[in-house]
Structure formats: C-alpha cells, structure tokens
Scaffold this motif. Structure first.
Motif, PDB file in Angstrom:
ATOM      1  N   SER A  18      65.664  23.191  59.836  1.00 10.07           N
ATOM      2  CA  SER A  18      64.911  21.935  59.702  1.00 10.07           C
ATOM      3  C   SER A  18      63.410  22.193  59.608  1.00 10.07           C
ATOM      4  O   SER A  18      62.710  21.544  58.829  1.00 10.07           O
ATOM      5  N   ALA A  19      62.907  23.135  60.404  1.00  9.87           N
ATOM      6  CA  ALA A  19      61.480  23.459  60.364  1.00  9.87           C
ATOM      7  C   ALA A  19      61.105  24.051  59.005  1.00  9.87           C
ATOM      8  O   ALA A  19      60.059  23.727  58.431  1.00  9.87           O
ATOM      9  N   ALA A  20      61.961  24.915  58.472  1.00  8.40           N
ATOM     10  CA  ALA A  20      61.701  25.496  57.154  1.00  8.40           C
ATOM     11  C   ALA A  20      61.744  24.412  56.077  1.00  8.40           C
ATOM     12  O   ALA A  20      60.881  24.356  55.189  1.00  8.40           O
ATOM     13  N   ALA A  21      62.733  23.535  56.153  1.00  9.02           N
ATOM     14  CA  ALA A  21      62.856  22.457  55.179  1.00  9.02           C
ATOM     15  C   ALA A  21      61.639  21.541  55.205  1.00  9.02           C
ATOM     16  O   ALA A  21      61.150  21.093  54.164  1.00  9.02           O
ATOM     17  N   ALA A  22      61.134  21.259  56.402  1.00  8.27           N
ATOM     18  CA  ALA A  22      59.963  20.392  56.537  1.00  8.27           C
ATOM     19  C   ALA A  22      58.748  21.008  55.864  1.00  8.27           C
ATOM     20  O   ALA A  22      57.918  20.302  55.273  1.00  8.27           O
ATOM     21  N   ARG A  23      58.629  22.332  55.919  1.00 13.27           N
ATOM     22  CA  ARG A  23      57.494  23.009  55.277  1.00 13.27           C
ATOM     23  C   ARG A  23      57.621  22.954  53.765  1.00 13.27           C
ATOM     24  O   ARG A  23      56.617  22.755  53.063  1.00 13.27           O
ATOM     25  N   PHE A  24      58.835  23.102  53.238  1.00 10.01           N
ATOM     26  CA  PHE A  24      59.037  22.938  51.789  1.00 10.01           C
ATOM     27  C   PHE A  24      58.669  21.514  51.373  1.00 10.01           C
ATOM     28  O   PHE A  24      57.996  21.305  50.356  1.00 10.01           O
ATOM     29  N   ALA A  25      59.121  20.530  52.146  1.00  9.47           N
ATOM     30  CA  ALA A  25      58.829  19.130  51.827  1.00  9.47           C
ATOM     31  C   ALA A  25      57.332  18.859  51.863  1.00  9.47           C
ATOM     32  O   ALA A  25      56.795  18.129  51.012  1.00  9.47           O
ATOM     33  N   GLY A  28      55.493  19.455  48.770  1.00 10.33           N
ATOM     34  CA  GLY A  28      55.790  18.585  47.637  1.00 10.33           C
ATOM     35  C   GLY A  28      57.139  18.813  46.987  1.00 10.33           C
ATOM     36  O   GLY A  28      57.399  18.308  45.892  1.00 10.33           O
ATOM     37  N   ILE A  29      57.991  19.578  47.659  1.00 10.95           N
ATOM     38  CA  ILE A  29      59.299  19.902  47.101  1.00 10.95           C
ATOM     39  C   ILE A  29      60.335  18.876  47.553  1.00 10.95           C
ATOM     40  O   ILE A  29      60.368  18.479  48.717  1.00 10.95           O
ATOM     41  N   HIS A  30      61.185  18.477  46.618  1.00 11.48           N
ATOM     42  CA  HIS A  30      62.276  17.543  46.922  1.00 11.48           C
ATOM     43  C   HIS A  30      63.311  18.272  47.778  1.00 11.48           C
ATOM     44  O   HIS A  30      63.841  19.307  47.377  1.00 11.48           O
ATOM     45  N   VAL A  31      63.584  17.733  48.959  1.00 11.12           N
ATOM     46  CA  VAL A  31      64.543  18.338  49.882  1.00 11.12           C
ATOM     47  C   VAL A  31      65.643  17.323  50.171  1.00 11.12           C
ATOM     48  O   VAL A  31      65.360  16.167  50.506  1.00 11.12           O
ATOM     49  N   VAL A  32      66.882  17.755  50.029  1.00  7.45           N
ATOM     50  CA  VAL A  32      68.007  16.923  50.459  1.00  7.45           C
ATOM     51  C   VAL A  32      68.808  17.722  51.482  1.00  7.45           C
ATOM     52  O   VAL A  32      69.078  18.914  51.286  1.00  7.45           O
ATOM     53  N   ASP A  33      69.133  17.066  52.585  1.00  9.02           N
ATOM     54  CA  ASP A  33      69.833  17.716  53.685  1.00  9.02           C
ATOM     55  C   ASP A  33      71.279  17.240  53.690  1.00  9.02           C
ATOM     56  O   ASP A  33      71.541  16.031  53.733  1.00  9.02           O
ATOM     57  N   ALA A  34      72.219  18.180  53.658  1.00  4.76           N
ATOM     58  CA  ALA A  34      73.636  17.809  53.660  1.00  4.76           C
ATOM     59  C   ALA A  34      74.001  17.041  54.925  1.00  4.76           C
ATOM     60  O   ALA A  34      74.899  16.195  54.901  1.00  4.76           O
ATOM     61  N   ASP A  35      73.308  17.327  56.035  1.00  8.05           N
ATOM     62  CA  ASP A  35      73.576  16.570  57.265  1.00  8.05           C
ATOM     63  C   ASP A  35      73.179  15.108  57.100  1.00  8.05           C
ATOM     64  O   ASP A  35      73.846  14.209  57.613  1.00  8.05           O
ATOM     65  N   ASP A  36      72.068  14.866  56.385  1.00  7.64           N
ATOM     66  CA  ASP A  36      71.679  13.481  56.099  1.00  7.64           C
ATOM     67  C   ASP A  36      72.727  12.804  55.221  1.00  7.64           C
ATOM     68  O   ASP A  36      73.115  11.660  55.465  1.00  7.64           O
ATOM     69  N   ALA A  37      73.180  13.530  54.199  1.00 11.43           N
ATOM     70  CA  ALA A  37      74.202  12.971  53.312  1.00 11.43           C
ATOM     71  C   ALA A  37      75.476  12.665  54.094  1.00 11.43           C
ATOM     72  O   ALA A  37      76.150  11.656  53.837  1.00 11.43           O
ATOM     73  N   ALA A  38      75.799  13.532  55.066  1.00 10.61           N
ATOM     74  CA  ALA A  38      76.978  13.293  55.894  1.00 10.61           C
ATOM     75  C   ALA A  38      76.820  12.029  56.730  1.00 10.61           C
ATOM     76  O   ALA A  38      77.817  11.352  57.031  1.00 10.61           O
ATOM     77  N   LEU A 102      69.874  14.438  44.243  1.00  8.78           N
ATOM     78  CA  LEU A 102      69.177  15.462  43.461  1.00  8.78           C
ATOM     79  C   LEU A 102      68.844  14.983  42.056  1.00  8.78           C
ATOM     80  O   LEU A 102      67.875  15.454  41.448  1.00  8.78           O
ATOM     81  N   ALA A 103      69.631  14.048  41.547  1.00  6.75           N
ATOM     82  CA  ALA A 103      69.375  13.525  40.205  1.00  6.75           C
ATOM     83  C   ALA A 103      68.014  12.834  40.126  1.00  6.75           C
ATOM     84  O   ALA A 103      67.449  12.709  39.039  1.00  6.75           O
ATOM     85  N   GLY A 104      67.473  12.419  41.276  1.00  9.81           N
ATOM     86  CA  GLY A 104      66.175  11.764  41.291  1.00  9.81           C
ATOM     87  C   GLY A 104      65.010  12.686  41.624  1.00  9.81           C
ATOM     88  O   GLY A 104      63.874  12.226  41.772  1.00  9.81           O
ATOM     89  N   ALA A 105      65.255  13.998  41.727  1.00 12.35           N
ATOM     90  CA  ALA A 105      64.190  14.941  42.090  1.00 12.35           C
ATOM     91  C   ALA A 105      63.125  15.018  41.001  1.00 12.35           C
ATOM     92  O   ALA A 105      63.447  15.086  39.818  1.00 12.35           O
ATOM     93  N   GLN A 106      61.855  15.024  41.407  1.00 11.21           N
ATOM     94  CA  GLN A 106      60.725  15.113  40.479  1.00 11.21           C
ATOM     95  C   GLN A 106      59.968  16.437  40.587  1.00 11.21           C
ATOM     96  O   GLN A 106      59.136  16.740  39.737  1.00 11.21           O
ATOM     97  N   SER A 107      60.216  17.219  41.634  1.00 10.15           N
ATOM     98  CA  SER A 107      59.475  18.472  41.827  1.00 10.15           C
ATOM     99  C   SER A 107      60.024  19.576  40.928  1.00 10.15           C
ATOM    100  O   SER A 107      61.101  19.439  40.334  1.00 10.15           O
TER     101      SER A 107
END
Length: 203
Positions: A18-25, A28-38, A102-107
């Motif tokens: 999660s900490a790594a994902a937050a840094r990517f986000a 400006g990078i589009h991040v999708v988390d499978a746990d969120d999707a779940a 992911l179909a809506g990703a702009q980065s």
C-alpha cells in the motif's frame, strides 16, 4: 479504451504494498487495487454479496446489511474448501471490475496492486511484476502492529499466501522493504522513471 502498459505490484500481507502504491499514485500514475475491487463487488445490491449470503447466511452481514469481513474471514480461513468457493465466486467479478477501472486510465502506465497477482494468474496480464519483499518475521510484526489481531490468525493468513520464494521467482523488479519509508519511496521513484521509459518505448 485500450488497457495501458501495466505493472503488477504484489507482496505478502504487511510487506508495504500500500505504501509503494501510494507513492506511484502521488507521481500521477493510475493505480487500481484488487482489494478495492474486491470490496466493490460485495457492496449491498451487488451479486457478489448476494452469493455470499446465499452460501453462509446472514451471519456474514453487519446490521446495516454490509459484509462483515471478520465473520467471513473466520468462515474461510478455518476451511480451505470454503475459501476456494468464495474465490471462485468473486474472482471473475473482481477481474471485470479491474478491467473496467483500467479502461479509464490516463497516465503513461498503470499499476495493478494485487496480493494474489501470481496465484490468480494476473501476472500474465502485466508487462512487469514488481514484488515488495520482506522477511516473514517482519511481516508478522507489522501485521500485528497494524491490525491488532491475534498471532494465530495472522500466521494462518501468512500460511494461506504464496511462499516468499515463489513470489520472488516471478519478479521482474523487487523492493526490499526492510528500511525506512523514505528508502521505499526512493526506490519507487527510481522504478517510476524506469517504467516511464519502458512504456514510452512500447508506444
């Protein structure tokens, strides 16, 4: 819309995904988390929740009608057959929710965060597999500090996940997250620049 150039980010519980994902986000990078999707697919009114109630009854619901995750966890971690049934119900729903997101990703590239990236074959859909790796003893310490749960349940979750060795065998890139948050963020920024170059090369 076409799926973007995709990095799969994975690691065991308490590794620092999660900490790594937050840094990517934050870069400006589009991040999708499978746990969120779940979580999305078991909201009230969604077929995932209806399926769970059909299997386990209202014991897995909170008073407000939402999923009681702790109750469901107790059901599935004590019985591998039940866990498999739940995964077979929810996995296709989660996969579709991720694809729609992911179909809506702009980065220039996107990151899929998934603890089950290897187990569920999601690694085949990504261009790079990034593993956040920590020793099991540190995982356990972090989980207990974060969740305040009992050690037996935390160990059961660790045992249910893919082995550290198998996860690393699939890795294209590794973050050894045994240091500070600043060290983690520095490594993410290095990888961010690398992935930008790779994604541009594929354009």
């Amino acid at each position: 819309m076409q799926t973007p150039w995709l990095v799969g980010l994975t690691g065991g519980i308490g590794s620092g995904k999660s900490a790594a994902a937050a840094r990517f986000a934050a870069s400006g990078i589009h991040v999708v988390d499978a746990d969120d999707a779940a979580r999305w697919v078991v909201e009230p009114g969604q077929p995932g929740l209806a399926g769970l109630v059909g299997r386990f009854g209202r014991a897995v619901l909170q008073p407000d009608g939402r999923l009681d995750r702790a109750a469901l966890r107790r059901q599935i971690f004590s019985d591998p057959r039940q866990r498999l049934w739940v995964e077979q119900l929810l996995h296709p729903l989660v996969r579709q929710a991720i694809a729609d997101n992911l179909a809506g990703a702009q980065s220039e590239y996107a990151v899929l965060v998934s603890p089950l990236l290897i187990e569920r074959g999601q690694y085949r859909q990504v261009q790079r597999v990034l593993v956040v790796d920590v020793p099991e003893a540190l995982q356990l310490q972090r989980v207990l500090q974060r969740d305040g749960g009992d050690e037996a349940q935390a160990r059961a979750i660790l045992q249910a996940q893919l082995s550290r060795e198998e996860r690393l065998r699939h890795a294209d890139d590794v973050i050894h997250n045994t240091g500070s948050l600043q060290e983690l963020e520095t490594r993410v920024l290095q990888l961010h620049q690398q992935y930008l170059q790779m994604a541009r090369g594929m354009a």
